[in-house]
Design an enzyme around this catalytic site. Sequence first.
Site, PDB file in Angstrom:
ATOM      1  N   GLU A   1       0.715  -1.295   0.126  1.00  0.00           N
ATOM      2  CA  GLU A   1      -0.197   0.016   0.040  1.00  0.00           C
ATOM      3  C   GLU A   1       0.044   1.703  -0.082  1.00  0.00           C
ATOM      4  O   GLU A   1       0.752   2.167   0.805  1.00  0.00           O
ATOM      5  CB  GLU A   1      -0.648  -0.076   1.217  1.00  0.00           C
ATOM      6  CG  GLU A   1      -1.722  -1.253   0.896  1.00  0.00           C
ATOM      7  CD  GLU A   1      -3.033  -0.860   2.267  1.00  0.00           C
ATOM      8  OE1 GLU A   1      -3.947  -2.082   2.122  1.00  0.00           O
ATOM      9  OE2 GLU A   1      -2.182  -0.137   3.275  1.00  0.00           O
TER      10      GLU A   1
ATOM     11  N   GLU B   1      -5.239  -8.005  -1.165  1.00  0.00           N
ATOM     12  CA  GLU B   1      -6.538  -8.072   0.261  1.00  0.00           C
ATOM     13  C   GLU B   1      -7.457  -7.188  -0.511  1.00  0.00           C
ATOM     14  O   GLU B   1      -7.867  -6.826  -0.814  1.00  0.00           O
ATOM     15  CB  GLU B   1      -5.498  -6.948   0.964  1.00  0.00           C
ATOM     16  CG  GLU B   1      -3.732  -7.273   1.614  1.00  0.00           C
ATOM     17  CD  GLU B   1      -3.955  -5.690   2.619  1.00  0.00           C
ATOM     18  OE1 GLU B   1      -4.914  -5.507   3.214  1.00  0.00           O
ATOM     19  OE2 GLU B   1      -2.375  -5.762   1.984  1.00  0.00           O
TER      20      GLU B   1
END
Length: 485
Positions: free
Chosen positions: A190, A384
């Site tokens: 991320e 995810e």
Amino acid sequence: MMSYKFPDGFLWGGATAANQLEGATRTDGKGWTTADTAQFIADPKKRMAQMLQPMTTKTVEAALNDTKGLYPKRYGIDFYHRYQEDIALFAEMGFKTFRLSISWARILPNGDEEVPNEAGLQFYENVIDELLKYNIEPLVTLSHYEFPLGLSFEQNGWQSRKTIDAFEHYARILFERFKGKVKYWISFNEMNIVMMTGYLSAGLLEDQLSADESLTQAQFTAMHHQLVAAAKATKALHEIDPAAQMGCMIARMENYADTPAPNDVLASVKSDQENFLMMDVLAKGSYPNYAWRLFAEKGAKIDQTKEDQQVLAENMTDFVSLSYYMSGIVGGDETAETSGNLLASKANPFLEKSEWDWQIDPVGLRITLNKMYDRYQKPIFIVENGLGAKDELTNELKVHDGYRINYLREHIEQIGESLQDGVDVMGYTPWGCIDLISASGNEMSKRYGFIYVDQDDVGKGTLNRYRKDSFDWYKKVIASNGQDL
């Protein structure tokens, strides 16, 4: 039954992070990281603030010397000593891949030693070999929210260009050691979150900024250095192990316009630009045109050298990957009620919410996948996605998590629709496939896994593992290659 068949070789699996499950934070020579200062806070309303708050040398040292506070990421779920048991459970579900991260400080305790810590390398080699024993492909993230504190103290983390070389050195050590064993890598978890978590993601310490420098400027500097480092790691991987692939990853925030008003629609466009910025650079090889106005509006500058431009242009990522949990709304009345999303947003009246007020939007995943494939024309890995919930273990040692099954079913259906749209999706690894310490709350009660771990928020429990109802359901999904949901 799905109307569209998932491709042969689709990589079904699950995702984790070293700092949330390994434990053993000072075992076998591992150094301190930013994750080790994350304290459990009893008040749920204050937990997210801790994840995002700036840190100083003084506050970090106080946490490291604290003997009374509770720091759950230091003990995790003891995957360090129980990985064989856990991997056997993943294999029972039929995993084709398992996403793990490597703790940089377990390999290089200070972050920049010339000679790596052999005990750390051997641990990860053991884990990787155990996965391969069951024909599970390792999907390895190089940096996942645990930066070596040695480099924070010495050079303020990713604010320094020296950290680029330290990261490349670290990456080369791993590529050499695991050549032929790891086919899929991700540079940074991320990576766009560096603009929110300057300390956790980038090791930035506020007291080390110069008097005339803002934290925002330091975060943009760190962002650029991470982009260059990611490109250099891609170059190193292609040199050392040409058969392997490097991906980049963002936390995807699909933000809808609040109304059809042109300014609201523009706010949604600008939200996409800011969200996709780092992926644009790594997937396309240069900063997009909109970046320069964005930097100016943020009051930041990027010190990009000719060498930086060249390394970015010549070493683009092989695939793109994302985390996706929710969607939001931008524009409109900024004072209106906000939801509990990771980023504050107006509540969407058309969506349900999780127990943590995260808006559940399966169709948003299809929208995002279509946008990303149109934008990059590269394979997409969903690394995810999942539902955090307060699971209950019954007296019969069962967990009836039909709510999780429903959540995942609806998202997998939208992945199937995206495949039918022509999107190239290469795999799906739901987050926290085994219960672990929450990234934001440092708690155990927010559970995502198919496997229940008997441990509470303050570290008490047997650590025994139990299969939830979702375990058997996901096993069926994988066995049918996504056809039987």
